[in-house]
Design an enzyme around this catalytic site. Sequence first.
Site, PDB file in Angstrom:
ATOM      1  N   TRP A 326     -63.141   1.552  42.402  1.00 16.32           N
ATOM      2  CA  TRP A 326     -64.250   0.607  41.340  1.00 16.32           C
ATOM      3  C   TRP A 326     -64.435   1.403  40.262  1.00 16.32           C
ATOM      4  O   TRP A 326     -64.822   0.677  39.320  1.00 16.32           O
ATOM      5  CB  TRP A 326     -65.582   0.414  42.194  1.00 16.32           C
ATOM      6  N   HIS A 327     -64.427   2.628  40.172  1.00 15.96           N
ATOM      7  CA  HIS A 327     -64.762   3.424  38.944  1.00 15.96           C
ATOM      8  C   HIS A 327     -63.532   3.188  38.198  1.00 15.96           C
ATOM      9  O   HIS A 327     -63.897   3.241  36.905  1.00 15.96           O
ATOM     10  CB  HIS A 327     -65.092   4.760  39.345  1.00 15.96           C
TER      11      HIS A 327
END
Length: 390
Positions: A326-327
Amino acid sequence: MTPFEDFSFFIYLLIPIVPAVLLGILGVSGKVRAAWVLLSTLGMLLLIGRPLSVLYQIAGYLLFQWIIVRLYLSYRLSALGKNRAGVFYLVTFLAILPLVVVKINPSFIALGFWQTVIGFIGISYLTFRTAGIIIEIRDGLIKEVRLVDFISFVLFFPTIASGPIDRYRRFVTDLYKPLTRQDYGELAIQGMDYIFRGFLYKFIIAYLINKYWLEPLNHTFGFLPTLKYMYVYGFYLFFNFAGYSAFAIGVSYLMGIKTPINFDKPFMSKNIKDFWNRWHISLSFWFRDYIYMRFVLDSAKKKRFKNRYTASYVGYLFLFGIMGVWHGTQLQYVLYGLYHAGLMIGFDFLDRKNKTWKYWGTGPIWDLSAILVTFHFVMFGFLIFSGRLV
Protein backbone atom coordinates in the site's frame (compact mmCIF):
# COMPACT_ATOMS: atom_id res chain seq x y z
CA MET A 1 -2.95 23.06 -2.21
CA THR A 2 -2.07 20.27 0.22
CA PRO A 3 -3.89 20.53 3.58
CA PHE A 4 -1.79 21.74 6.55
CA GLU A 5 1.41 22.05 4.50
CA ASP A 6 1.85 25.83 4.78
CA PHE A 7 0.53 28.71 6.85
CA SER A 8 -1.64 30.12 4.06
CA PHE A 9 -3.87 27.06 4.32
CA PHE A 10 -4.73 27.99 7.91
CA ILE A 11 -5.97 31.40 6.75
CA TYR A 12 -8.43 29.68 4.42
CA LEU A 13 -9.44 27.36 7.28
CA LEU A 14 -11.03 30.32 9.07
CA ILE A 15 -13.81 30.31 6.45
CA PRO A 16 -15.33 26.97 7.57
CA ILE A 17 -14.14 27.08 11.18
CA VAL A 18 -15.47 30.48 12.34
CA PRO A 19 -19.11 29.72 11.39
CA ALA A 20 -18.73 26.21 12.84
CA VAL A 21 -17.63 27.67 16.18
CA LEU A 22 -20.54 30.13 16.14
CA LEU A 23 -22.98 27.31 15.42
CA GLY A 24 -21.47 25.30 18.26
CA ILE A 25 -21.77 28.21 20.69
CA LEU A 26 -25.39 28.73 19.66
CA GLY A 27 -26.12 25.05 20.26
CA VAL A 28 -27.78 24.45 16.88
CA SER A 29 -29.27 21.10 15.92
CA GLY A 30 -27.22 18.29 14.50
CA LYS A 31 -28.91 18.69 11.10
CA VAL A 32 -27.76 22.30 10.81
CA ARG A 33 -24.22 21.36 11.79
CA ALA A 34 -24.28 18.44 9.32
CA ALA A 35 -25.33 20.81 6.55
CA TRP A 36 -22.42 23.12 7.37
CA VAL A 37 -19.96 20.20 7.37
CA LEU A 38 -21.16 19.29 3.87
CA LEU A 39 -20.95 22.87 2.58
CA SER A 40 -17.53 23.37 4.18
CA THR A 41 -16.21 20.15 2.68
CA LEU A 42 -17.40 21.08 -0.80
CA GLY A 43 -16.06 24.62 -0.39
CA MET A 44 -12.63 23.53 0.81
CA LEU A 45 -12.39 21.08 -2.08
CA LEU A 46 -12.43 24.08 -4.42
CA LEU A 47 -9.22 25.16 -2.68
CA ILE A 48 -7.62 21.74 -2.18
CA GLY A 49 -8.67 20.60 -5.64
CA ARG A 50 -6.68 23.16 -7.59
CA PRO A 51 -5.94 22.92 -10.49
CA LEU A 52 -9.35 22.20 -12.00
CA SER A 53 -8.25 18.78 -13.27
CA VAL A 54 -7.98 17.55 -9.66
CA LEU A 55 -11.62 18.50 -9.04
CA TYR A 56 -12.57 16.42 -12.07
CA GLN A 57 -10.61 13.52 -10.60
CA ILE A 58 -12.34 13.77 -7.21
CA ALA A 59 -15.82 14.24 -8.71
CA GLY A 60 -15.37 11.30 -11.11
CA TYR A 61 -13.96 9.10 -8.37
CA LEU A 62 -16.77 9.99 -5.95
CA LEU A 63 -19.46 9.28 -8.56
CA PHE A 64 -17.84 5.94 -9.37
CA GLN A 65 -17.73 4.91 -5.71
CA TRP A 66 -21.25 6.14 -5.01
CA ILE A 67 -22.67 4.01 -7.84
CA ILE A 68 -20.82 0.96 -6.52
CA VAL A 69 -22.05 1.50 -2.95
CA ARG A 70 -25.65 2.15 -4.01
CA LEU A 71 -25.81 -0.86 -6.31
CA TYR A 72 -24.36 -3.17 -3.68
CA LEU A 73 -26.64 -1.80 -0.94
CA SER A 74 -29.69 -2.22 -3.19
CA TYR A 75 -28.59 -5.76 -3.98
CA ARG A 76 -28.12 -6.68 -0.30
CA LEU A 77 -31.53 -5.24 0.65
CA SER A 78 -33.33 -6.91 -2.24
CA ALA A 79 -34.94 -10.35 -2.28
CA LEU A 80 -31.98 -11.58 -4.32
CA GLY A 81 -29.43 -10.13 -1.92
CA LYS A 82 -27.94 -13.28 -0.48
CA ASN A 83 -24.53 -12.99 1.08
CA ARG A 84 -22.73 -14.25 -2.01
CA ALA A 85 -18.98 -14.03 -1.63
CA GLY A 86 -18.47 -13.62 -5.38
CA VAL A 87 -20.60 -10.48 -5.57
CA PHE A 88 -18.89 -8.99 -2.52
CA TYR A 89 -15.40 -9.66 -3.90
CA LEU A 90 -16.35 -8.16 -7.26
CA VAL A 91 -17.74 -5.01 -5.67
CA THR A 92 -14.72 -4.66 -3.38
CA PHE A 93 -12.35 -5.15 -6.31
CA LEU A 94 -14.10 -2.41 -8.28
CA ALA A 95 -13.96 -0.07 -5.28
CA ILE A 96 -10.21 -0.48 -4.81
CA LEU A 97 -9.36 -0.73 -8.53
CA PRO A 98 -8.36 2.95 -8.95
CA LEU A 99 -6.05 2.71 -5.94
CA VAL A 100 -4.54 -0.55 -7.19
CA VAL A 101 -3.77 1.03 -10.58
CA VAL A 102 -2.09 4.00 -8.89
CA LYS A 103 -0.02 1.85 -6.53
CA ILE A 104 1.06 -0.73 -9.09
CA ASN A 105 2.08 1.77 -11.75
CA PRO A 106 2.18 5.42 -10.59
CA SER A 107 3.49 6.55 -13.99
CA PHE A 108 0.28 5.30 -15.58
CA ILE A 109 -1.73 8.20 -14.22
CA ALA A 110 0.59 10.70 -15.88
CA LEU A 111 -0.71 9.63 -19.27
CA GLY A 112 -3.49 11.70 -20.79
CA PHE A 113 -7.00 10.74 -19.76
CA TRP A 114 -6.01 8.87 -16.62
CA GLN A 115 -4.40 11.96 -15.15
CA THR A 116 -7.88 13.49 -14.81
CA VAL A 117 -9.56 10.37 -13.44
CA ILE A 118 -7.29 8.72 -10.84
CA GLY A 119 -4.20 9.60 -8.87
CA PHE A 120 -5.26 12.64 -6.85
CA ILE A 121 -4.13 13.37 -3.35
CA GLY A 122 -5.83 11.28 -0.67
CA ILE A 123 -7.09 8.48 -2.94
CA SER A 124 -5.82 5.84 -0.48
CA TYR A 125 -7.79 7.17 2.45
CA LEU A 126 -10.92 7.76 0.38
CA THR A 127 -10.71 4.17 -0.84
CA PHE A 128 -10.39 2.80 2.71
CA ARG A 129 -13.52 4.69 3.73
CA THR A 130 -15.53 3.41 0.78
CA ALA A 131 -14.27 -0.17 1.20
CA GLY A 132 -15.21 0.02 4.88
CA ILE A 133 -18.78 0.95 3.94
CA ILE A 134 -19.00 -1.99 1.51
CA ILE A 135 -17.69 -4.44 4.13
CA GLU A 136 -20.18 -3.24 6.74
CA ILE A 137 -23.02 -3.41 4.21
CA ARG A 138 -22.10 -7.06 3.68
CA ASP A 139 -22.08 -7.60 7.47
CA GLY A 140 -25.56 -6.11 7.68
CA LEU A 141 -24.38 -3.23 9.87
CA ILE A 142 -25.27 -0.51 7.35
CA LYS A 143 -28.83 -0.44 6.01
CA GLU A 144 -28.88 3.07 4.54
CA VAL A 145 -26.36 5.39 2.92
CA ARG A 146 -27.56 8.87 2.02
CA LEU A 147 -25.69 10.74 -0.71
CA VAL A 148 -25.11 13.85 1.43
CA ASP A 149 -23.71 11.75 4.28
CA PHE A 150 -21.57 9.74 1.85
CA ILE A 151 -20.03 12.93 0.44
CA SER A 152 -19.39 14.39 3.90
CA PHE A 153 -17.81 11.16 5.12
CA VAL A 154 -15.63 10.27 2.15
CA LEU A 155 -14.49 13.83 1.36
CA PHE A 156 -14.40 15.27 4.90
CA PHE A 157 -11.84 18.01 4.26
CA PRO A 158 -9.66 17.86 7.44
CA THR A 159 -8.86 14.18 6.80
CA ILE A 160 -9.02 13.96 3.00
CA ALA A 161 -5.27 13.87 2.32
CA SER A 162 -3.78 11.55 4.95
CA GLY A 163 -6.47 10.47 7.38
CA PRO A 164 -7.11 9.52 10.13
CA ILE A 165 -9.45 6.87 8.70
CA ASP A 166 -12.89 7.06 10.28
CA ARG A 167 -15.76 4.55 10.15
CA TYR A 168 -19.02 5.51 8.45
CA ARG A 169 -21.42 4.67 11.27
CA ARG A 170 -19.32 6.45 13.88
CA PHE A 171 -18.90 9.51 11.64
CA VAL A 172 -22.61 9.82 10.85
CA THR A 173 -23.49 9.43 14.53
CA ASP A 174 -21.22 12.39 15.33
CA LEU A 175 -22.54 14.31 12.33
CA TYR A 176 -26.10 14.42 13.67
CA LYS A 177 -25.38 14.17 17.38
CA PRO A 178 -26.95 17.05 19.37
CA LEU A 179 -24.28 19.08 21.16
CA THR A 180 -25.02 21.48 23.98
CA ARG A 181 -22.92 24.62 24.33
CA GLN A 182 -20.97 22.92 27.10
CA ASP A 183 -20.43 19.76 25.02
CA TYR A 184 -19.19 21.77 22.07
CA GLY A 185 -17.05 23.99 24.29
CA GLU A 186 -15.20 20.98 25.70
CA LEU A 187 -14.76 19.56 22.20
CA ALA A 188 -13.47 22.89 20.87
CA ILE A 189 -10.92 23.23 23.69
CA GLN A 190 -9.60 19.75 22.89
CA GLY A 191 -9.54 20.71 19.21
CA MET A 192 -7.45 23.81 19.85
CA ASP A 193 -5.07 21.74 21.97
CA TYR A 194 -4.58 19.35 19.03
CA ILE A 195 -4.02 22.25 16.63
CA PHE A 196 -1.35 23.83 18.84
CA ARG A 197 0.25 20.40 19.22
CA GLY A 198 0.25 20.11 15.45
CA PHE A 199 2.14 23.41 15.09
CA LEU A 200 4.67 22.25 17.67
CA TYR A 201 5.19 18.84 16.06
CA LYS A 202 5.14 19.70 12.37
CA PHE A 203 6.34 23.27 12.03
CA ILE A 204 8.85 23.39 14.89
CA ILE A 205 10.19 19.97 15.92
CA ALA A 206 9.92 18.21 12.54
CA TYR A 207 11.25 21.31 10.76
CA LEU A 208 14.30 21.56 13.04
CA ILE A 209 15.01 17.81 12.80
CA ASN A 210 14.84 17.95 9.02
CA LYS A 211 16.96 21.10 8.62
CA TYR A 212 19.73 20.47 11.12
CA TRP A 213 20.01 16.66 11.24
CA LEU A 214 18.19 14.85 8.44
CA GLU A 215 19.26 16.98 5.48
CA PRO A 216 23.00 16.85 6.30
CA LEU A 217 22.80 13.07 6.78
CA ASN A 218 21.25 12.68 3.32
CA HIS A 219 24.66 13.46 1.85
CA THR A 220 26.86 11.34 4.12
CA PHE A 221 27.16 7.56 4.02
CA GLY A 222 28.81 4.80 5.99
CA PHE A 223 27.90 2.83 9.11
CA LEU A 224 27.80 5.68 11.67
CA PRO A 225 25.96 8.19 9.41
CA THR A 226 23.42 5.49 8.55
CA LEU A 227 22.98 4.64 12.22
CA LYS A 228 22.35 8.31 13.00
CA TYR A 229 20.04 8.59 10.02
CA MET A 230 17.96 5.68 11.34
CA TYR A 231 17.04 7.50 14.54
CA VAL A 232 16.75 10.97 13.03
CA TYR A 233 14.51 9.75 10.21
CA GLY A 234 12.31 7.83 12.65
CA PHE A 235 11.74 10.87 14.84
CA TYR A 236 11.17 13.12 11.82
CA LEU A 237 8.62 10.68 10.42
CA PHE A 238 6.75 10.63 13.71
CA PHE A 239 6.65 14.37 14.40
CA ASN A 240 5.79 15.26 10.80
CA PHE A 241 2.95 12.76 10.48
CA ALA A 242 1.74 13.12 14.07
CA GLY A 243 1.67 16.87 13.51
CA TYR A 244 -0.48 16.49 10.42
CA SER A 245 -2.81 14.09 12.27
CA ALA A 246 -3.11 16.53 15.17
CA PHE A 247 -4.19 19.28 12.76
CA ALA A 248 -6.76 17.00 11.14
CA ILE A 249 -8.18 15.89 14.49
CA GLY A 250 -8.22 19.43 15.92
CA VAL A 251 -10.07 20.92 12.94
CA SER A 252 -12.49 17.96 12.98
CA TYR A 253 -13.28 18.66 16.64
CA LEU A 254 -14.00 22.31 15.84
CA MET A 255 -16.39 21.09 13.14
CA GLY A 256 -18.15 18.92 15.74
CA ILE A 257 -16.72 15.59 14.54
CA LYS A 258 -14.64 13.58 17.02
CA THR A 259 -12.23 12.00 14.52
CA PRO A 260 -10.30 9.08 16.10
CA ILE A 261 -6.70 9.64 17.14
CA ASN A 262 -3.78 8.30 15.09
CA PHE A 263 -0.89 8.19 17.59
CA ASP A 264 -0.68 7.31 21.27
CA LYS A 265 2.91 7.54 22.54
CA PRO A 266 4.16 4.86 20.09
CA PHE A 267 7.77 5.01 21.32
CA MET A 268 6.60 3.89 24.75
CA SER A 269 5.44 0.53 23.35
CA LYS A 270 6.54 -2.56 25.28
CA ASN A 271 6.32 -4.92 22.30
CA ILE A 272 5.60 -4.82 18.57
CA LYS A 273 1.88 -5.59 19.01
CA ASP A 274 1.65 -2.71 21.46
CA PHE A 275 3.41 -0.51 18.88
CA TRP A 276 0.80 -1.21 16.22
CA ASN A 277 -1.90 -0.37 18.73
CA ARG A 278 -0.27 3.06 19.12
CA TRP A 279 1.17 3.91 15.67
CA HIS A 280 -1.07 5.12 12.83
CA ILE A 281 -3.92 3.66 14.86
CA SER A 282 -6.76 4.28 12.41
CA LEU A 283 -4.88 2.54 9.59
CA SER A 284 -3.54 -0.39 11.63
CA PHE A 285 -6.99 -1.02 13.16
CA TRP A 286 -8.60 -0.83 9.71
CA PHE A 287 -6.21 -3.47 8.38
CA ARG A 288 -6.60 -5.56 11.52
CA ASP A 289 -10.42 -5.53 11.51
CA TYR A 290 -11.09 -5.81 7.80
CA ILE A 291 -8.19 -7.97 6.60
CA TYR A 292 -6.35 -9.86 9.35
CA MET A 293 -9.31 -10.86 11.55
CA ARG A 294 -11.46 -11.83 8.57
CA PHE A 295 -8.68 -13.92 7.08
CA VAL A 296 -8.07 -15.75 10.36
CA LEU A 297 -11.79 -16.36 11.01
CA ASP A 298 -12.39 -17.50 7.45
CA SER A 299 -9.38 -19.82 7.67
CA ALA A 300 -10.75 -21.35 10.86
CA LYS A 301 -14.20 -21.75 9.32
CA LYS A 302 -12.86 -23.46 6.22
CA LYS A 303 -10.18 -25.35 8.18
CA ARG A 304 -7.54 -23.95 5.86
CA PHE A 305 -4.76 -24.72 8.35
CA LYS A 306 -4.40 -27.50 10.90
CA ASN A 307 -2.88 -25.18 13.49
CA ARG A 308 -4.59 -21.94 14.49
CA TYR A 309 -1.21 -20.31 15.06
CA THR A 310 -0.28 -21.06 11.45
CA ALA A 311 -3.43 -19.23 10.35
CA SER A 312 -2.45 -16.28 12.52
CA TYR A 313 1.11 -16.19 11.15
CA VAL A 314 -0.01 -16.44 7.53
CA GLY A 315 -2.50 -13.70 8.38
CA TYR A 316 0.35 -11.47 9.58
CA LEU A 317 2.27 -12.06 6.35
CA PHE A 318 -0.87 -11.29 4.36
CA LEU A 319 -1.70 -8.21 6.45
CA PHE A 320 1.72 -6.58 6.51
CA GLY A 321 2.45 -7.61 2.95
CA ILE A 322 -0.59 -5.63 1.82
CA MET A 323 0.30 -2.77 4.13
CA GLY A 324 3.81 -2.63 2.67
CA VAL A 325 2.58 -2.65 -0.92
CA TRP A 326 0.00 0.00 0.00
CA HIS A 327 2.86 2.38 0.71
CA GLY A 328 4.31 1.55 -2.72
CA THR A 329 5.63 -1.29 -4.84
CA GLN A 330 9.27 -0.27 -4.35
CA LEU A 331 11.48 -2.87 -2.67
CA GLN A 332 11.88 -0.95 0.61
CA TYR A 333 8.12 -0.95 1.22
CA VAL A 334 7.76 -4.66 0.51
CA LEU A 335 10.68 -5.40 2.85
CA TYR A 336 9.20 -3.09 5.48
CA GLY A 337 5.94 -5.04 5.44
CA LEU A 338 7.67 -8.43 5.61
CA TYR A 339 9.96 -7.17 8.39
CA HIS A 340 7.02 -6.23 10.60
CA ALA A 341 5.24 -9.47 9.78
CA GLY A 342 8.37 -11.28 11.00
CA LEU A 343 8.44 -9.19 14.18
CA MET A 344 4.78 -9.94 14.92
CA ILE A 345 5.24 -13.67 14.30
CA GLY A 346 8.45 -13.77 16.35
CA PHE A 347 6.93 -11.92 19.29
CA ASP A 348 3.79 -14.04 19.29
CA PHE A 349 5.88 -17.22 19.32
CA LEU A 350 8.17 -16.03 22.12
CA ASP A 351 5.27 -14.62 24.12
CA ARG A 352 3.58 -18.03 24.14
CA LYS A 353 6.81 -19.84 24.98
CA ASN A 354 7.57 -17.35 27.75
CA LYS A 355 4.70 -18.78 29.80
CA THR A 356 6.80 -21.94 30.15
CA TRP A 357 10.39 -20.88 29.56
CA LYS A 358 10.24 -17.52 31.35
CA TYR A 359 12.42 -15.48 28.99
CA TRP A 360 11.37 -12.29 30.72
CA GLY A 361 9.53 -11.22 33.82
CA THR A 362 7.50 -8.27 35.09
CA GLY A 363 8.27 -5.03 36.87
CA PRO A 364 9.68 -1.58 36.05
CA ILE A 365 13.12 -2.84 34.91
CA TRP A 366 11.57 -5.38 32.55
CA ASP A 367 9.13 -2.77 31.22
CA LEU A 368 11.95 -0.31 30.54
CA SER A 369 13.99 -3.01 28.82
CA ALA A 370 11.00 -4.00 26.69
CA ILE A 371 10.45 -0.37 25.64
CA LEU A 372 14.11 0.04 24.64
CA VAL A 373 14.24 -3.21 22.68
CA THR A 374 10.97 -2.44 20.87
CA PHE A 375 12.15 1.10 20.12
CA HIS A 376 15.29 -0.13 18.35
CA PHE A 377 13.43 -2.75 16.33
CA VAL A 378 10.92 -0.07 15.26
CA MET A 379 13.66 2.36 14.29
CA PHE A 380 15.38 -0.25 12.15
CA GLY A 381 12.04 -0.75 10.42
CA PHE A 382 11.91 2.96 9.63
CA LEU A 383 15.41 2.72 8.18
CA ILE A 384 14.15 -0.01 5.83
CA PHE A 385 11.12 2.11 5.02
CA SER A 386 13.29 5.13 4.16
CA GLY A 387 14.94 3.25 1.29
CA ARG A 388 18.45 4.13 2.41
CA LEU A 389 19.45 0.48 2.73
CA VAL A 390 18.24 -0.49 -0.75
